[in-house]
Write a protein that holds these residues in place. Structure first.
Motif, PDB file in Angstrom:
ATOM      1  N   THR A  67      -4.867   6.316  -0.963  1.00 53.96           N
ATOM      2  CA  THR A  67      -3.944   5.181  -1.042  1.00 53.96           C
ATOM      3  C   THR A  67      -4.339   4.290  -2.210  1.00 53.96           C
ATOM      4  O   THR A  67      -5.468   4.317  -2.675  1.00 53.96           O
ATOM      5  N   ASP A  68      -3.378   3.486  -2.660  1.00 55.44           N
ATOM      6  CA  ASP A  68      -3.665   2.500  -3.686  1.00 55.44           C
ATOM      7  C   ASP A  68      -2.771   1.292  -3.456  1.00 55.44           C
ATOM      8  O   ASP A  68      -1.813   1.338  -2.681  1.00 55.44           O
ATOM      9  N   CYS A  69      -3.110   0.215  -4.166  1.00 53.78           N
ATOM     10  CA  CYS A  69      -2.387  -1.047  -4.021  1.00 53.78           C
ATOM     11  C   CYS A  69      -1.382  -1.175  -5.156  1.00 53.78           C
ATOM     12  O   CYS A  69      -1.739  -1.011  -6.331  1.00 53.78           O
ATOM     13  N   TYR A  70      -0.157  -1.480  -4.818  1.00 54.34           N
ATOM     14  CA  TYR A  70       0.922  -1.601  -5.792  1.00 54.34           C
ATOM     15  C   TYR A  70       1.415  -3.043  -5.834  1.00 54.34           C
ATOM     16  O   TYR A  70       1.475  -3.734  -4.816  1.00 54.34           O
ATOM     17  N   ALA A  71       1.756  -3.465  -7.036  1.00 53.32           N
ATOM     18  CA  ALA A  71       2.236  -4.826  -7.247  1.00 53.32           C
ATOM     19  C   ALA A  71       3.519  -4.783  -8.053  1.00 53.32           C
ATOM     20  O   ALA A  71       3.867  -3.780  -8.678  1.00 53.32           O
ATOM     21  N   ASP A  72       4.246  -5.881  -8.040  1.00 58.80           N
ATOM     22  CA  ASP A  72       5.448  -6.031  -8.843  1.00 58.80           C
ATOM     23  C   ASP A  72       5.289  -7.282  -9.700  1.00 58.80           C
ATOM     24  O   ASP A  72       5.241  -8.380  -9.156  1.00 58.80           O
ATOM     25  N   PRO A  73       5.142  -7.146 -11.035  1.00 56.48           N
ATOM     26  CA  PRO A  73       5.195  -5.910 -11.814  1.00 56.48           C
ATOM     27  C   PRO A  73       3.956  -5.052 -11.601  1.00 56.48           C
ATOM     28  O   PRO A  73       2.923  -5.553 -11.165  1.00 56.48           O
ATOM     29  N   PRO A  74       4.043  -3.755 -11.934  1.00 59.12           N
ATOM     30  CA  PRO A  74       2.954  -2.810 -11.622  1.00 59.12           C
ATOM     31  C   PRO A  74       1.814  -2.898 -12.622  1.00 59.12           C
ATOM     32  O   PRO A  74       1.537  -1.964 -13.370  1.00 59.12           O
TER      33      PRO A  74
ATOM     34  N   VAL B  56       0.850  -1.190   0.000  1.00 66.75           N
ATOM     35  CA  VAL B  56       0.000   0.000   0.000  1.00 66.75           C
ATOM     36  C   VAL B  56       0.886   1.241   0.000  1.00 66.75           C
ATOM     37  O   VAL B  56       1.869   1.331   0.737  1.00 66.75           O
ATOM     38  N   LYS B  57       0.512   2.186  -0.847  1.00 66.13           N
ATOM     39  CA  LYS B  57       1.281   3.420  -0.982  1.00 66.13           C
ATOM     40  C   LYS B  57       0.343   4.617  -0.954  1.00 66.13           C
ATOM     41  O   LYS B  57      -0.782   4.545  -1.455  1.00 66.13           O
ATOM     42  N   ALA B  58       0.819   5.706  -0.364  1.00 62.71           N
ATOM     43  CA  ALA B  58       0.034   6.937  -0.336  1.00 62.71           C
ATOM     44  C   ALA B  58       0.109   7.645  -1.679  1.00 62.71           C
ATOM     45  O   ALA B  58       1.142   7.634  -2.356  1.00 62.71           O
ATOM     46  N   ILE B  59      -1.011   8.244  -2.071  1.00 56.82           N
ATOM     47  CA  ILE B  59      -1.087   9.069  -3.271  1.00 56.82           C
ATOM     48  C   ILE B  59      -1.588  10.444  -2.845  1.00 56.82           C
ATOM     49  O   ILE B  59      -2.638  10.550  -2.212  1.00 56.82           O
ATOM     50  N   ARG B  60      -0.853  11.481  -3.201  1.00 48.64           N
ATOM     51  CA  ARG B  60      -1.233  12.835  -2.809  1.00 48.64           C
ATOM     52  C   ARG B  60      -1.114  13.755  -4.024  1.00 48.64           C
ATOM     53  O   ARG B  60      -0.135  13.687  -4.764  1.00 48.64           O
ATOM     54  N   TYR B  61      -2.109  14.601  -4.199  1.00 42.35           N
ATOM     55  CA  TYR B  61      -2.015  15.583  -5.271  1.00 42.35           C
ATOM     56  C   TYR B  61      -2.797  16.830  -4.887  1.00 42.35           C
ATOM     57  O   TYR B  61      -3.568  16.843  -3.923  1.00 42.35           O
ATOM     58  N   THR B  62      -2.591  17.878  -5.681  1.00 43.58           N
ATOM     59  CA  THR B  62      -3.265  19.161  -5.470  1.00 43.58           C
ATOM     60  C   THR B  62      -3.905  19.589  -6.778  1.00 43.58           C
ATOM     61  O   THR B  62      -3.352  19.340  -7.853  1.00 43.58           O
ATOM     62  N   VAL B  63      -5.071  20.193  -6.705  1.00 44.29           N
ATOM     63  CA  VAL B  63      -5.735  20.757  -7.881  1.00 44.29           C
ATOM     64  C   VAL B  63      -5.595  22.275  -7.816  1.00 44.29           C
ATOM     65  O   VAL B  63      -5.976  22.903  -6.825  1.00 44.29           O
ATOM     66  N   HIS B  64      -5.007  22.838  -8.874  1.00 44.96           N
ATOM     67  CA  HIS B  64      -4.807  24.282  -8.973  1.00 44.96           C
ATOM     68  C   HIS B  64      -5.696  24.859 -10.070  1.00 44.96           C
ATOM     69  O   HIS B  64      -5.902  24.219 -11.107  1.00 44.96           O
ATOM     70  N   ARG B  65      -6.175  26.073  -9.857  1.00 43.13           N
ATOM     71  CA  ARG B  65      -6.804  26.811 -10.937  1.00 43.13           C
ATOM     72  C   ARG B  65      -5.712  27.562 -11.691  1.00 43.13           C
ATOM     73  O   ARG B  65      -4.823  28.159 -11.078  1.00 43.13           O
TER      74      ARG B  65
END
Length: 336
Positions: free
Chosen positions: A266-273, A186-195
């Motif tokens: 968050t999302d689930c990550y695998a190898d291979p992705p 499990v990995k965190a995903i963070r983003y911002t929305v800008h105008r």
């Protein structure tokens, strides 16, 4: 055959839809209403080119189906938009795509700056953006009208095949059932929305920096981090990455306004992705995991769900087997 699917994100709902259209009895556990998962915060970028060959195969097949099906395009609110993926690429990987390798001159014309000498990128004009949450909602509405489909917060019956498609919750659910977690993380995903004022850039991936125009002068932008092992759902708060500074350096022509909103998920990550159906060892094929989109399931979910449904149908077992592991209280907290 009856298939139970735990998780109703874009992966689980599309898998249920594929199976139901093939005549399979499906029970879909959605988890409690109103909870946020990766599908609900996904930016929805879709394109044909992906650096990883299996991801690319699925992305091309998904985009081909999307473009050919007016209902899917409407459900997903598909909007064509070019993509730029900065980094070296093999010309052979672009075969069959409306894509080409571009250099510093064209990147500069597109608004890029501070480029290292010799920088190249792939410009892909095959894709655009979808709304994964809208696609999920439309698929669930279609499923609700099918007699052989039951949708609820948790599974009510023992299925012949159990599929965990719960995104970031999948490794924990498998572990609590005493099953192999398949190396899923499990990995965190963070983003911002800008105008923004002025023309928006293409959808882009430039090292860890990425951006997706959302229309109405809005740009979703984030920096891929390395926050592993966080709890699924809402990751712990942390100071936001200085996305605005990175954008101004790389795309100085963008006139950024203040942030409109921020997403932490968050999302689930695998190898291979790669989003694919994975058999859980020791279950005789009766327990599978369908996850591992690694932050990019929107690009591949259509083709990956079709492939996963074919695998389940091909391996269908009609004999009764020992009872499956059941953890209904955990299932009730699944968000994807």
């Amino acid at each position: 055959m009856r298939v139970g699917i735990v998780g109703a994100g874009i992966a689980g709902s599309l898998l249920a839809w594929r199976l139901a259209r093939s005549g399979i009895d499906v029970e879909l556990a959605t988890g409690p209403p109103g909870l946020r998962d990766a599908t609900s915060v996904s930016g929805g970028a879709v394109r044909g080119y992906e650096p990883h060959p299996e991801q690319r195969e699925l992305a091309v097949a998904s985009l081909t189906e999307l473009r050919a099906d007016a209902d899917l395009r409407r459900w997903a609110d598909f909007r064509p938009w070019p993509s730029v993926i900065v980094g070296p690429a093999d010309e052979r990987a672009l075969a069959g795509l409306d894509a080409r390798i571009v250099g510093e001159r064209e990147l500069t014309e597109l608004g890029w700056a501070s480029l290292a000498p010799g920088t190249t990128a792939v410009r892909d004009d095959t894709g655009g953006r979808i709304d994964p949450a809208a696609l999920r909602a439309a698929v669930l509405a279609d499923l609700a009208g099918r007699a052989a489909v039951r949708i609820g917060a948790r599974l009510a019956r023992e299925p012949d095949v159990l599929v965990y498609a719960a995104g970031a919750w999948t490794p924990g659910l498998l572990g609590r059932a005493g099953l192999d977690a398949l190396g899923l993380r499990v990995k965190a995903i963070r983003y911002t929305v800008h105008r923004c004022r002025g023309p928006l850039p293409p959808i882009f991936a430039d090292g860890p920096l990425y951006g997706i125009p959302l229309g109405d002068d809005l740009l979703l932008a984030g920096v891929a981090g390395e926050e592993w092992g966080v709890a699924p759902g809402d990751p712990p708060p942390r100071p936001p990455a200085d996305v605005a500074r990175l954008l101004r350096r790389r795309l100085p022509g963008l006139r950024l306004g203040p942030p409109v909103r921020r997403a932490d998920a968050t999302d689930c990550y695998a190898d291979p992705p790669v989003l694919r159906l994975r058999e859980v060892p020791g279950t005789g094929g009766r327990v599978r995991a369908f996850t591992g989109g690694s932050g990019g399931a929107a690009k591949t979910a259509l083709a990956a769900s079709a492939r996963a449904a074919e695998q389940i149908l091909a391996g269908a077992r009609h004999d009764r087997a020992p009872a499956l592991p059941r953890h209904p209280q955990e299932e009730s907290r699944v968000q994807q």
